[in-house]
Design an enzyme around this catalytic site. Structure first.
Site, PDB file in Angstrom:
ATOM      1  N   SER A 182     117.276   9.877  72.061  1.00 54.89           N
ATOM      2  CA  SER A 182     118.219  10.857  71.904  1.00 54.89           C
ATOM      3  C   SER A 182     118.041  12.162  72.488  1.00 54.89           C
ATOM      4  CB  SER A 182     118.418  11.263  70.328  1.00 54.89           C
ATOM      5  OG  SER A 182     117.353  12.156  70.066  1.00 54.89           O
ATOM      6  N   ASP A 183     119.193  12.837  72.982  1.00 53.67           N
ATOM      7  CA  ASP A 183     118.811  14.125  73.508  1.00 53.67           C
ATOM      8  C   ASP A 183     118.164  14.702  71.983  1.00 53.67           C
ATOM      9  OD1 ASP A 183     118.651  16.546  75.008  1.00 53.67           O
ATOM     10  OD2 ASP A 183     120.491  16.130  75.840  1.00 53.67           O
ATOM     11  N   TRP A 184     117.703  16.142  72.410  1.00 54.15           N
ATOM     12  CA  TRP A 184     116.905  16.826  71.552  1.00 54.15           C
ATOM     13  C   TRP A 184     118.083  17.287  70.486  1.00 54.15           C
ATOM     14  CZ3 TRP A 184     114.218  14.158  74.368  1.00 54.15           C
ATOM     15  CH2 TRP A 184     112.777  14.295  74.549  1.00 54.15           C
TER      16      TRP A 184
END
Ligand code: BGC
Length: 859
Positions: free
Chosen positions: A226-228
């Site tokens: 995932s992106d952060w």
């Protein structure tokens, strides 16, 4: 998928469900948990893409700062991108990093996109080729690349909540193409799922894209992280193809995912599939003892499964230091290669005689160098791509080295629209006397928790600093290197500020987050500064008392935002970017312009460096205009009126407006050139280096005059990709916007070119052309031959289909072979859900569509 038929099954079978799930969320901001029993090392990730920053978001150790993405793609040369990938891998080895979070392969759709400086181009093929070469260079040296952000993440406004509405055809032909090239063909080992939704489904949950297309149709076997803080729901993301939640240690998986498996909402086979991909990534990057690729590690033993020994370090030693001579040479050369000369009348460039140091060349000898960007050259953009470089270089330094006494330097007008952290050279720690700050952390009752030196003047608290409990307040103290007189003093960060000078309180301020995006709150916190008359060498303290932010309440103010209870975003409230603002309050803009005019008149030749800053070209927010900030346009006009010859250097990665274009002789687009930037620009200006770059994005002539412009989603949070497959120059070519200032592919260099015979020598699987080019200039130079394909069917736009470059000596002719890519000769037929061939049409050989050299019809 069952765990029974792949090489990691014996390892996975040793893990309980809880242990497996534990592996699928980060341990810290940038690391993963290891597992001794199965020989899995804790993997380390680092941003990317313009340097390997390391494990600290702000203020980490000094690392090499590379030229930004548009200078790499600007070379239109796979060898350059491959070298960059290799160098980044060396930086990763030096710091013990397994995965570099780059390249960014989103497209330059609207020129307003704040984060375009991290991405390569408006064109999917140029992006895909550049990214593929970068990935090869990096992974051939054992470091994983991570393609980001999957997908349709072309702007920043409300990026966590917006829904990119894109046709399946545009997705397939345009936005997924760079991912397909770099994941499927170049074999990138990881991909990052974006913050946004695509057609109503979150990128972290998008089974159609993640499972059906990327892992299914492409057969991609890497890891999707995932992106952060992008993961919004537990079950939907685990079932939607996401393999890893970042960062950790908390997040929507953990116990919730264990419970979902127990309930039967997620199957254990799905969890095993995620773990398999994680172990494969570890194996590929040397983080798994039983690995195939790295068997033997560096100690010559083969490890073997579960023999109890530690995982041998996969990291190479003896890597070049960030400020070593080899890095300086590489970074300077690569930056210069990607710079684009878009105008050069009357042979204004190169500055004659300068390269040899000869005095009195044909441009009159003396040179007035003007502009804030000349003395404070912008070497990188803002956000997670920022690194802490060992040094930065300015155009003033670079030109002074080459022109000596011929050069006069005049600072320009103000270019900032927000206060910025103090230059560390202007602030000193009162305890140690070193450049930077003293930071004192306080508990709620005012007791001191810790006092530490900070080398920069901004820091991120509560994210990657290993503190169990965030402090209730911090005090930033510094002794300023000021003369008596006005100083701009203030703070960056949300909460209650109290400022004191030499022990006396002088001001208070309360700063609050605005907007509804926690990411923007963290990356672009509120800031305040005001002019104060201070005694010389003032001692300043700035105390910031944090006020907890209730993101639920804040986000609730926008009725369209609906977040599940488990959304990862809701846990971002406990960290804060804070900084001290302190800078001498300089002369007025009017005084600066008058000084520049006088210097330009005296010298005859003026070089004006203009540009954007890391507030404009940044993650987490978009631009509102392409106009240069402050009074820079006026500065250029008035200098051009005063000088005999005026050269403008644009120190920005993305399009700016040039209302003064007709008044100046030459314009060089210098991008964000990295730590060697000042020297690279100076080398190009003096002719020591050739600006071989070609534009990677079309420059609009005015605000709004582009096929795609708006970046703000509508009230329902939807952003409609109405330009379909006609992105950028394709749309301009189709007549969807007024004539641009400069086309993608435009770039003069210092050579001049005659095109000879163009031969179609093959058509299978796609056309191959041989093109004769003659260098008619008096310098060796490089030409990039670009081939565009216009299908017969008017609904299928013209597209770049192939390119190749050649270095050619003066007067020589080279035959350049351009092999087009078959992927540009297919169309996605949405009615039947499959690709169809696009055979007939016309090939255009052009130096950007404003300078067409030949046409070849394809029956
Ligand atoms: C960015 C990513 C980046 C991550 C980690 C996010 O805000 O969108 O590109 O890799 O942070 O810093």
């Amino acid at each position: 998928m069952s765990t029974g038929n792949h090489p990691y099954a014996p390892l996975i079978s040793q893990l309980s469900l809880e242990e497996k799930v534990r592996l699928l969320t980060g341990e810290t901001a940038f690391t993963l948990p290891g597992n001794e029993a199965i020989g899995l090392a804790p993997l380390a990730f680092s941003d990317g893409p313009t340097g390997v920053r390391g494990l600290k978001f702000v203020g980490g150790e000094a690392v090499a700062l590379f030229p930004n993405a548009t200078l790499i793609s600007g070379s239109w040369d796979d060898e350059v991108a491959e070298e960059v990938g290799h160098m980044l891998s060396e930086e990763a080895h030096r710091q013990g990093i397994h995965v570099v979070l780059g390249p960014t392969v989103n497209l330059h759709r609207s020129p307003l996109g704040g984060r375009l400086f991290e991405a390569y181009s408006e064109d999917p093929y140029l992006t895909g080729r550049t990214a593929s070469a970068y990935v090869r260079g990096m992974q051939d040296n054992g470091t994983a690349a991570c393609l980001k952000h999957l997908v349709a993440n072309e702007s920043e406004t409300l990026r966590n909540f917006m829904d990119s509405r894109v046709s399946e055809t545009a997705l397939r032909e345009v936005y997924l193409l760079p991912f397909e090239m770099a994941a499927h063909d170049a074999g990138a080992w990881s991909i990052m799922a974006a913050y946004n939704d695509i057609n109503g489904v979150s990128a972290t949950e998008n089974g159609h894209i993640n499972e059906e297309i990327v892992k299914g149709e492409w057969g991609w076997d890497g890891l999707l992280m995932s992106d952060w803080f992008a993961t919004k729901r537990t079950v939907e993301s685990a079932n939607g193809g996401l393999d890893l939640v970042m960062p950790g240690p908390d997040g929507p998986w953990g116990e919730r995912l264990v419970a979902a498996v127990r309930r039967g909402d997620v199957s254990e086979d799905t969890v095993d599939e995620h773990v398999t991909r994680l172990l494969r990534l570890a194996d590929r990057t040397g983080g798994l003892r039983t690995g195939g690729l790295r068997v033997g590690g560096t100690d010559g033993t083969d490890g073997g499964a579960n023999d109890g020994g530690p995982v041998a370090s996969p990291f190479k030693t003896g890597m070049p230091a960030p400020d070593s001579a080899i890095r300086r040479e590489q970074l300077r050369r690569i930056a210069a290669r990607g710079m684009v000369l878009v105008k050069n009348d009357r042979g204004a460039l190169p500055l004659d005689g300068a390269a040899t140091g000869a005095v009195g060349g044909t441009v009159g000898g003396a040179v007035a160098l003007v502009g804030r960007h000349a003395v404070a050259t912008q070497d990188m953009g803002g956000g997670s791509a920022q690194v802490n470089p060992p040094y930065q270089s300015t155009v003033a330094e670079g030109l002074a080295e080459r022109l000596g006494e011929r050069l006069t330097v005049v600072d320009g007008v103000d270019v900032r629209n927000r206060p910025v952290p103090a230059n560390p050279a202007f602030v000193a720690d009162p305890v140690t006397g070193e450049p930077g700050l003293r930071v004192t952390y306080l508990a709620a009752d005012g007791t001191e928790l810790e006092s530490a030196h900070e080398a920069g003047s901004a820091l991120l608290i509560g994210f990657d600093d290993g503190r169990a409990e965030p402090p209730a307040a911090v005090v930033l103290s510094a002794v300023l290197a000021n003369d008596a007189g006005p100083v701009r003093l203030g703070g960056i960060g949300a909460g209650r500020w109290t400022f004191a000078v030499d022990g006396d309180d002088v001001a208070t301020a309360r700063l609050a987050f605005s907007g509804s995006d926690p990411g923007e709150g963290v990356l672009r916190p509120p800031a305040y500064a005001e002019h104060r008359d201070l005694p010389a060498g003032a001692s300043v303290t700035a105390k910031l008392e944090f006020e907890p932010v209730d993101w639920r309440e804040m986000l609730g103010r926008n009725p369209a935002i609906k977040l599940a209870e488990e959304s990862h975003l809701l846990s971002t409230g406990s960290f804060n970017l804070v900084g001290l603002v302190a800078e001498p309050a300089g002369r007025t803009d009017e005084e600066a312009i008058a000084a520049a005019e006088a210097a330009a008149r005296a010298a005859g030749t003026a070089v004006v460096v203009v540009g954007l800053t890391e507030e404009d070209e940044t993650e987490a927010s978009d631009k509102r205009t392409l106009a240069l900030p402050g009074r820079q346009d006026e500065l250029v006009r008035r200098v051009a009126a005063a000088a005999e010859r005026t050269v403008v250097v644009v120190n920005a990665a993305t399009p700016v407006l040039m209302p003064w274009l007709a008044d100046v002789d030459a314009v060089l687009i210098a991008g964000l050139p990295g730590q060697e930037g000042g020297h690279a620009i100076a080398a190009v200006l003096t002719g020591e280096a050739e600006p071989t770059g070609r534009l990677v994005t079309t420059y609009p002539a005015a605000d709004g005059a582009s096929p795609a412009w708006d970046v703000a989603p509508d009230a329902a949070l939807r952003l409609h990709y109405t330009d379909g497959t006609a992105v950028g120059y394709r749309g301009w070519h189709a007549g969807n916007a007024p004539e641009p200032l400069f086309w993608l592919g435009h770039g003069l260099g210092y050579g001049s070119w005659e095109y000879g015979e163009v031969r179609l020598v093959g058509t299978n699987p796609a056309p191959t052309l041989e093109v004769e080019v003659t260098n008619t200039s008096s310098r060796p130079s490089r030409e990039t031959v670009q081939v565009y394909f216009t299908p017969t069917e008017p609904s299928d736009p013209m597209r770049l289909a192939g390119y190749a470059g050649a270095d050619v000596a003066t007067g020589e002719t080279a035959t350049v072979t351009v092999t087009c890519d078959p992927r540009l000769f297919r169309r996605w037929d949405d009615a039947v859900g499959s690709w169809a061939p696009l055979g007939a049409g016309e090939l255009t050989v052009a130096r950007g569509l404003g300078d067409v050299r030949a046409r070849v019809s394809l029956p």
